[in-house]
Design a protein around this motif. Structure first.
Motif, PDB file in Angstrom:
ATOM      1  N   ILE A 296      19.762  -7.666   9.451  1.00  0.00           N
ATOM      2  CA  ILE A 296      19.305  -7.374   7.904  1.00  0.00           C
ATOM      3  C   ILE A 296      18.408  -6.109   8.079  1.00  0.00           C
ATOM      4  CG2 ILE A 296      18.429  -9.669   8.101  1.00  0.00           C
ATOM      5  CD1 ILE A 296      18.448  -9.524   5.093  1.00  0.00           C
ATOM      6  N   ARG A 297      18.612  -5.186   7.455  1.00  0.00           N
ATOM      7  CA  ARG A 297      17.482  -4.189   7.069  1.00  0.00           C
ATOM      8  C   ARG A 297      17.712  -3.886   5.775  1.00  0.00           C
ATOM      9  NH1 ARG A 297      20.244  -2.370  11.743  1.00  0.00           N
ATOM     10  NH2 ARG A 297      19.280  -2.256  13.495  1.00  0.00           N
ATOM     11  N   VAL A 298      15.944  -4.388   5.511  1.00  0.00           N
ATOM     12  CA  VAL A 298      16.100  -3.909   3.934  1.00  0.00           C
ATOM     13  C   VAL A 298      15.006  -3.148   4.093  1.00  0.00           C
ATOM     14  CG1 VAL A 298      14.778  -5.074   1.662  1.00  0.00           C
ATOM     15  CG2 VAL A 298      16.034  -6.485   3.089  1.00  0.00           C
ATOM     16  N   ILE A 299      15.794  -2.012   2.930  1.00  0.00           N
ATOM     17  CA  ILE A 299      14.212  -0.471   2.382  1.00  0.00           C
ATOM     18  C   ILE A 299      14.131  -0.860   0.907  1.00  0.00           C
ATOM     19  CG2 ILE A 299      14.568   1.410   2.325  1.00  0.00           C
ATOM     20  CD1 ILE A 299      17.804   1.907   3.851  1.00  0.00           C
ATOM     21  N   CYS A 300      12.340  -1.203   1.642  1.00  0.00           N
ATOM     22  CA  CYS A 300      11.670  -0.406  -0.218  1.00  0.00           C
ATOM     23  C   CYS A 300      11.001   0.208  -0.205  1.00  0.00           C
ATOM     24  CB  CYS A 300      10.803  -1.944   0.862  1.00  0.00           C
ATOM     25  SG  CYS A 300      11.603  -3.350   0.833  1.00  0.00           S
ATOM     26  N   LEU A 301      11.205   0.988  -0.996  1.00  0.00           N
ATOM     27  CA  LEU A 301      10.333   1.536  -1.883  1.00  0.00           C
ATOM     28  C   LEU A 301       9.495   1.748  -2.983  1.00  0.00           C
ATOM     29  CD1 LEU A 301      13.515   4.038  -3.780  1.00  0.00           C
ATOM     30  CD2 LEU A 301      12.257   3.867  -0.620  1.00  0.00           C
ATOM     31  N   LEU A 302       8.336   1.692  -2.620  1.00  0.00           N
ATOM     32  CA  LEU A 302       6.692   1.299  -2.993  1.00  0.00           C
ATOM     33  C   LEU A 302       6.112   2.519  -4.266  1.00  0.00           C
ATOM     34  CD1 LEU A 302       6.297  -0.596   0.162  1.00  0.00           C
ATOM     35  CD2 LEU A 302       6.956  -1.263  -2.264  1.00  0.00           C
ATOM     36  N   ASN A 303       5.322   2.149  -4.478  1.00  0.00           N
ATOM     37  CA  ASN A 303       4.536   3.334  -4.575  1.00  0.00           C
ATOM     38  C   ASN A 303       2.658   2.818  -4.680  1.00  0.00           C
ATOM     39  OD1 ASN A 303       3.968   1.269  -6.476  1.00  0.00           O
ATOM     40  ND2 ASN A 303       4.622   2.390  -8.145  1.00  0.00           N
ATOM     41  N   HIS A 304       3.076   2.247  -3.515  1.00  0.00           N
ATOM     42  CA  HIS A 304       1.394   1.647  -2.985  1.00  0.00           C
ATOM     43  C   HIS A 304       1.081   0.929  -1.644  1.00  0.00           C
ATOM     44  CE1 HIS A 304       2.496  -2.813  -2.251  1.00  0.00           C
ATOM     45  NE2 HIS A 304       3.873  -1.786  -3.482  1.00  0.00           N
ATOM     46  N   PRO A 305       0.211   1.794  -1.175  1.00  0.00           N
ATOM     47  CA  PRO A 305       0.158   1.017   0.432  1.00  0.00           C
ATOM     48  C   PRO A 305      -0.154  -0.761   0.366  1.00  0.00           C
ATOM     49  CG  PRO A 305      -1.962   1.801  -0.027  1.00  0.00           C
ATOM     50  CD  PRO A 305      -1.242   1.790  -1.427  1.00  0.00           C
ATOM     51  N   VAL A 306       0.415  -1.252   1.525  1.00  0.00           N
ATOM     52  CA  VAL A 306       0.698  -2.297   1.732  1.00  0.00           C
ATOM     53  C   VAL A 306      -0.584  -2.809   2.326  1.00  0.00           C
ATOM     54  CG1 VAL A 306       1.700  -3.820   4.010  1.00  0.00           C
ATOM     55  CG2 VAL A 306       3.103  -2.363   2.904  1.00  0.00           C
ATOM     56  N   LYS A 307      -0.610  -3.852   1.698  1.00  0.00           N
ATOM     57  CA  LYS A 307      -1.811  -4.845   1.432  1.00  0.00           C
ATOM     58  C   LYS A 307      -2.463  -5.004   2.705  1.00  0.00           C
ATOM     59  CE  LYS A 307      -0.243  -8.630  -2.162  1.00  0.00           C
ATOM     60  NZ  LYS A 307       0.998  -7.767  -2.614  1.00  0.00           N
ATOM     61  N   ASN A 308      -3.314  -5.099   2.845  1.00  0.00           N
ATOM     62  CA  ASN A 308      -5.068  -5.258   3.618  1.00  0.00           C
ATOM     63  C   ASN A 308      -3.982  -5.012   5.311  1.00  0.00           C
ATOM     64  OD1 ASN A 308      -5.285  -7.524   2.605  1.00  0.00           O
ATOM     65  ND2 ASN A 308      -3.375  -9.325   2.814  1.00  0.00           N
ATOM     66  N   THR A 309      -3.747  -3.794   4.669  1.00  0.00           N
ATOM     67  CA  THR A 309      -3.808  -2.569   5.867  1.00  0.00           C
ATOM     68  C   THR A 309      -4.022  -1.521   6.165  1.00  0.00           C
ATOM     69  OG1 THR A 309      -2.240  -1.045   5.329  1.00  0.00           O
ATOM     70  CG2 THR A 309      -1.375  -3.041   6.200  1.00  0.00           C
ATOM     71  N   HIS A 310      -6.126  -1.647   5.276  1.00  0.00           N
ATOM     72  CA  HIS A 310      -6.742  -0.204   4.863  1.00  0.00           C
ATOM     73  C   HIS A 310      -6.183   1.129   4.318  1.00  0.00           C
ATOM     74  CE1 HIS A 310      -7.876  -3.612   8.123  1.00  0.00           C
ATOM     75  NE2 HIS A 310      -8.673  -3.127   8.070  1.00  0.00           N
ATOM     76  N   GLU A 311      -5.236   0.665   3.485  1.00  0.00           N
ATOM     77  CA  GLU A 311      -4.651   1.513   2.659  1.00  0.00           C
ATOM     78  C   GLU A 311      -4.027   2.451   3.435  1.00  0.00           C
ATOM     79  OE1 GLU A 311      -4.961   2.349  -1.036  1.00  0.00           O
ATOM     80  OE2 GLU A 311      -5.967   0.187  -0.401  1.00  0.00           O
ATOM     81  N   ALA A 312      -3.344   1.852   4.523  1.00  0.00           N
ATOM     82  CA  ALA A 312      -2.883   2.778   5.741  1.00  0.00           C
ATOM     83  C   ALA A 312      -1.515   4.039   5.351  1.00  0.00           C
ATOM     84  CB  ALA A 312      -2.019   2.188   7.078  1.00  0.00           C
TER      85      ALA A 312
END
Length: 443
Positions: A296-312
């Motif tokens: 299974i692959r889920v492609i997700c489009l976001l308008n923000h960096p992922v939490k707790n990744t130091h704004e990576a």
């Protein structure tokens, strides 16, 4: 009737790499693909509207920015900076067609939280992944792996790499369960627990590869091409064309012609093309492959960096199987506008894993929660196929389906194995030593 040494069906990355290698070695190659684009199952989709259409989702909103600014990889995978795919790129000099950026960091999920995998001595000392004594033991293991040389028994330290299991190796260094999990899944990149009772030589090799890749850059061992993976098959297609390779896109394959159990030609849109060998994606020869699982692959489009990744602006997150009582790991790869694959300020996060139940989407729910809020997601479940035979009798060589991991090492093993079966020789990448670098941006 036109005659070729090799015909290749499909323009997936593996097929294009083999096409480039065969053309470079002097073979006359014809490449046919039923699609009008390169990449096959692992293509990059652009503009964004095409992705929505592919997954039968209503058109993107204006908040997604301009569609042509998006290049979305259907099967995103990172490169280890000192890994096999980079060596193939250097060996063939396809690097001249590509630019890379270093991935910002690698993370691991533990006890409900996302933790950064230490990339420097300072990060290791500050990390809460390991206790004080664990850090010392882990460092000893790391030094052992870095100094280990299978050709020089004096580096073994009384460890027999072909008989000592990885479980016994970890016990020898007195590693606790947390350190074992972190080392095996975030560094050695084992995706299940089967490695524990296998000879430790492979785990040592993987730890060393990760460390050497990390040594190339300061933030993580991974790199990723600007504009996404779609540039790769096209780069190898250009290489093949330079050496006389022919490409026919948007062509149906009517028949694979056999004589005495051996391939002799391919019939495409009524035309016959003669060949001595055939390389193909599993989709072209359903009667020559067997299903071994699903991904299974889920492609997700976001308008923000992922939490707790130091704004990576890019990162890898691994959820070890034991954390969620699973048999296989869950992977999250994150890239963004910094790689020219999304509109300004936008991110693409893809969750992937091997399916274990009848409800695949529920299996990745924890991973999806780490990405919230998600603007749009696209879910796919695909079958994993492997060939029934090695192809030496029929001279039909079929690639394996892409696995759930978010790096290219296992796919490169398949490429090397196919190359050996096709040519009878090992794929020698020694020439890559001539080329000491590739185009990369550290920022």
């Amino acid at each position: 009737m036109q005659e070729y040494d090799i015909i290749v069906l499909g323009t997936g990355l593996k097929e294009c790499i083999l096409t480039g290698l065969m053309s470079q070695s002097g073979k006359k190659v014809l490449h046919i693909d039923k699609n009008p684009y390169y990449g096959g199952e692992s293509a990059s989709i652009s503009p964004l509207e095409k992705l929505y259409k592919k997954f039968k989702v209503r058109c993107p909103s204006n908040s997604m920015g301009r569609g042509k600014e998006w290049n979305v990889d259907l099967i995103p995978k990172f490169f280890l900076a000192n890994g096999q795919l980079v060596k193939i790129l250097l060996h063939t000099e396809v690097t001249r067609y590509l630019d890379f950026r270093v991935v910002d960091g690698s993370y691991i999920y533990k006890a409900g939280k996302v933790h950064k995998v230490p990339a420097t001595e300072e990060e290791a000392q500050a990390s809460d992944l390991l206790g004080m004594f664990d850090k010392r033991r882990f460092k000893k293991l790391l030094l052992f792996a870095l100094n280990f040389d299978v050709k020089h028994p004096r580096t073994y330290q009384d460890v027999n790499p072909d008989k000592t299991t990885t479980r016994e190796l970890f016990t020898r260094f007195d590693l606790g369960q947390d350190v074992m999990e972190f080392t095996a899944h975030a560094i050695a990149l084992h995706s299940t627990e089967s490695y524990l009772d296998q000879p430790c030589v492979e785990t040592i090799r993987r730890i060393r590869l990760y460390s050497e890749s990390l040594g190339r850059h300061s933030t993580s061992p991974y790199i990723y091409p600007v504009y996404g993976l779609g540039e790769l098959p096209q780069g190898f297609a250009r290489l093949s064309a330079e050496y006389g390779g022919t490409f026919l896109l948007n062509r149906t394959v009517d028949e694979i012609v056999m004589e005495n159990g051996k391939v002799t030609a391919v019939k495409s849109e009524g035309k016959l093309f003669q060949c001595k060998q055939l390389i193909c994606d599993p989709i072209y020869v359903p009667n020559r492959v067997k299903k071994v699982g699903r991904v299974i692959r889920v492609i997700c489009l976001l308008n923000h960096p992922v939490k707790n990744t130091h704004e990576a602006k890019s990162c890898q997150i691994i959820i070890p199987q034991a954390q969620l009582n699973r048999k296989s790991d869950i992977f999250i790869s994150v890239v963004s506008y910094a790689y020219n694959v999304a509109s300004d300020g936008m991110y693409i996060a893809t969750v992937s894993t091997t399916v274990e139940t009848n409800n695949p989407e529920k299996e990745v729910q924890h991973a999806l929660e780490l990405l919230e809020p998600i603007m749009q997601k696209f879910v796919s479940v695909s079958n994993q196929f492997v060939p029934y035979e090695d192809g030496k009798k029929s001279q039909i060589f079929v690639s394996r389906s892409y696995d759930a991991t978010d790096h290219f090492e296992t796919e490169c093993e398949d490429i090397k194995d196919m190359y050996h079966r096709i040519t009878g020789a090992e794929l020698c990448l020694a020439a890559s030593e001539r080329h000491q670098s590739y185009n990369s941006d550290e920022d």
